[in-house]
Design a protein around this motif. Sequence first.
Motif, mmCIF file in Angstrom:
data_model
loop_
_atom_site.group_PDB
_atom_site.id
_atom_site.type_symbol
_atom_site.label_atom_id
_atom_site.label_comp_id
_atom_site.label_asym_id
_atom_site.label_seq_id
_atom_site.Cartn_x
_atom_site.Cartn_y
_atom_site.Cartn_z
ATOM 1 N N UNK A 181 43.860 52.131 31.010
ATOM 2 C CA UNK A 181 44.601 53.323 31.430
ATOM 3 C C UNK A 181 43.771 54.584 31.208
ATOM 4 N N UNK A 182 42.960 54.614 30.149
ATOM 5 C CA UNK A 182 42.084 55.754 29.906
ATOM 6 C C UNK A 182 41.090 55.927 31.057
ATOM 7 N N UNK A 183 40.548 54.819 31.532
ATOM 8 C CA UNK A 183 39.618 54.881 32.665
ATOM 9 C C UNK A 183 40.329 55.362 33.921
ATOM 10 N N UNK A 184 41.533 54.864 34.128
ATOM 11 C CA UNK A 184 42.304 55.276 35.299
ATOM 12 C C UNK A 184 42.686 56.755 35.215
ATOM 13 N N UNK A 185 43.014 57.236 34.018
ATOM 14 C CA UNK A 185 43.360 58.643 33.876
ATOM 15 C C UNK A 185 42.165 59.533 34.214
ATOM 16 N N UNK A 186 40.973 59.121 33.817
ATOM 17 C CA UNK A 186 39.767 59.871 34.164
ATOM 18 C C UNK A 186 39.596 59.921 35.685
ATOM 19 N N UNK A 187 39.831 58.784 36.328
ATOM 20 C CA UNK A 187 39.729 58.731 37.788
ATOM 21 C C UNK A 187 40.834 59.574 38.442
ATOM 22 N N UNK A 188 42.002 59.568 37.804
ATOM 23 C CA UNK A 188 43.136 60.323 38.343
ATOM 24 C C UNK A 188 42.856 61.823 38.317
ATOM 25 N N UNK A 189 42.303 62.307 37.220
ATOM 26 C CA UNK A 189 41.951 63.725 37.117
ATOM 27 C C UNK A 189 40.959 64.103 38.214
ATOM 28 N N UNK A 190 39.995 63.230 38.456
ATOM 29 C CA UNK A 190 39.007 63.511 39.508
ATOM 30 C C UNK A 190 39.656 63.503 40.888
ATOM 31 N N UNK A 191 40.611 62.612 41.095
ATOM 32 C CA UNK A 191 41.306 62.561 42.394
ATOM 33 C C UNK A 191 42.123 63.837 42.618
ATOM 34 N N UNK A 192 42.825 64.279 41.582
ATOM 35 C CA UNK A 192 43.674 65.460 41.710
ATOM 36 C C UNK A 192 42.842 66.733 41.852
ATOM 37 N N UNK A 193 41.778 66.840 41.069
ATOM 38 C CA UNK A 193 41.017 68.091 41.041
ATOM 39 C C UNK A 193 39.916 68.179 42.087
ATOM 40 N N UNK A 194 39.345 67.015 42.466
ATOM 41 C CA UNK A 194 38.198 67.035 43.378
ATOM 42 C C UNK A 194 38.386 66.205 44.644
ATOM 43 N N UNK A 195 39.480 65.434 44.677
ATOM 44 C CA UNK A 195 39.692 64.571 45.834
ATOM 45 C C UNK A 195 38.885 63.295 45.790
ATOM 46 N N UNK A 196 38.285 62.966 44.631
ATOM 47 C CA UNK A 196 37.503 61.735 44.489
ATOM 48 C C UNK A 196 38.422 60.517 44.613
ATOM 49 N N UNK A 197 38.067 59.547 45.455
ATOM 50 C CA UNK A 197 38.963 58.398 45.648
ATOM 51 C C UNK A 197 39.217 57.626 44.354
ATOM 52 N N UNK A 198 40.431 57.163 44.184
ATOM 53 C CA UNK A 198 40.810 56.321 43.057
ATOM 54 C C UNK A 198 40.366 54.884 43.307
ATOM 55 N N UNK A 199 40.236 54.075 42.233
ATOM 56 C CA UNK A 199 40.088 52.632 42.439
ATOM 57 C C UNK A 199 41.306 52.104 43.186
ATOM 58 N N UNK A 200 41.171 51.003 43.907
ATOM 59 C CA UNK A 200 42.305 50.475 44.673
ATOM 60 C C UNK A 200 43.511 50.171 43.790
ATOM 61 N N UNK A 201 44.699 50.434 44.300
ATOM 62 C CA UNK A 201 45.914 50.031 43.593
ATOM 63 C C UNK A 201 45.871 48.524 43.362
ATOM 64 N N UNK A 202 46.420 48.114 42.225
ATOM 65 C CA UNK A 202 46.419 46.684 41.911
ATOM 66 C C UNK A 202 47.737 46.341 41.235
ATOM 67 N N UNK A 203 48.567 45.580 41.930
ATOM 68 C CA UNK A 203 49.883 45.228 41.410
ATOM 69 C C UNK A 203 50.414 44.010 42.158
#
Length: 428
Positions: free
Chosen positions: A227-249
Amino acid sequence: MKNGFNPSLLYELQYTAKDPLVLGVGFAATRDLNSFFRYEKKDDAGTPNPVATVVRTAISEGSSQSGTFLRALIRLGFNQDENGRIVWEGSNPNIASRVLDMNRRFALPGGAVDFYELGTEAPVWWEDWNDVPRGRGKSGLLDRCRTTNTCPKIMETFGSSEIWTLRASFMLVGTDAKADIPIPENVRRYFFAGVTHGGGRGGFSSAETANEGCELPVNPAPSAPMRAALMKQFVAWVTKGTPMPPSRYPTIADGTLVQGTVAAMGFPGIPGRPSPDNLVHPLLDYDLGPHFSYQDASGYLTAAPRLKRSLPQLVVKVDADGNEVAGIKSPLQMAPLGTYVGWNVTASGPLKGHVCGNSGGWIPFAKTKAERLASGDPRPSLEERYRSHDEYVQAVSKGASKLVQERYLMQQDADAMIKQAEASDVRR
């Protein structure tokens, strides 16, 4: 009670209450406070904003009860402030699959999903979906913010215990459990396989830790590093538009969401251990009277809720070891030392054999083949899985490297886990 209480029975007390608190004001207060920090130089009394002009982007995070608060806040349109501005650009409801019961008279903003505790009356899915079984029409959590262009980007994270004890399949497949509800473009969803509510302590050990009141030992499988890794990616997606890793569920479409029976799940029979057959916490449909708005989970009741029926739910399919096959697994689970489950059963008392709170459980593998055969355990032993301690460490390292490559784990956390595996007593 004149003759005392019988500990083998459950007692229900109904009474008339008065003077309810206006708990729904919490949504407005949260909106106003965060909007003030975002946009204002001073408040109405002239007090300066200590972070004026500093905040450029805002992200909200809530786990469990506070996560259900965020879902309700978005549903009710409180991500728009009084001047029409967005409050949070991103939001992470974590381990939360309900809409907090807070905007009604005599609300119960808890999270134990006990009898008469509400929270599944409003839509809990992000995309609009037609709730035909309950006759609620087509709606979703984002209806209000879509009309005002104030929807945040969403990162939804949850684990196995949310499926078993908090009815999370409901937010994936609706009230008929017949097909997957798609997620919108502004939503990413991540499921942590086989973890307890909030994830376990981690570590690499075969030692068992008793889980108070529950039959199975504490589930150590962690979710925090991923989740820590995903949160880092999430901040980048929100602030810079950097794509997130694919959803997995898990989904119905890929065959990983199934009926909650041992036969459908494929769960192995493990001697001396409880079975999860039909153990999932029931999803109850209540009649709450004419003064309750089901779509917004708002209003008031004039009597205790009347139970109408239980709605269908699904669980995650497992492999031959009993470990879930969908979602993100930690390196511990990619080189398993046992079966990691999101459910547990009560050890004694009137609820013996029923769901044990929000706790997951763990069923260790036998250490040797002889030990396994003696107990009749169908799962291969540690001796049969890993020829040596070094081979076990290599399996952990391989799993960690794969997660780093996929951006579900940060390198420093992978390195720490590999060192933990090296220091462990597994196959020594």
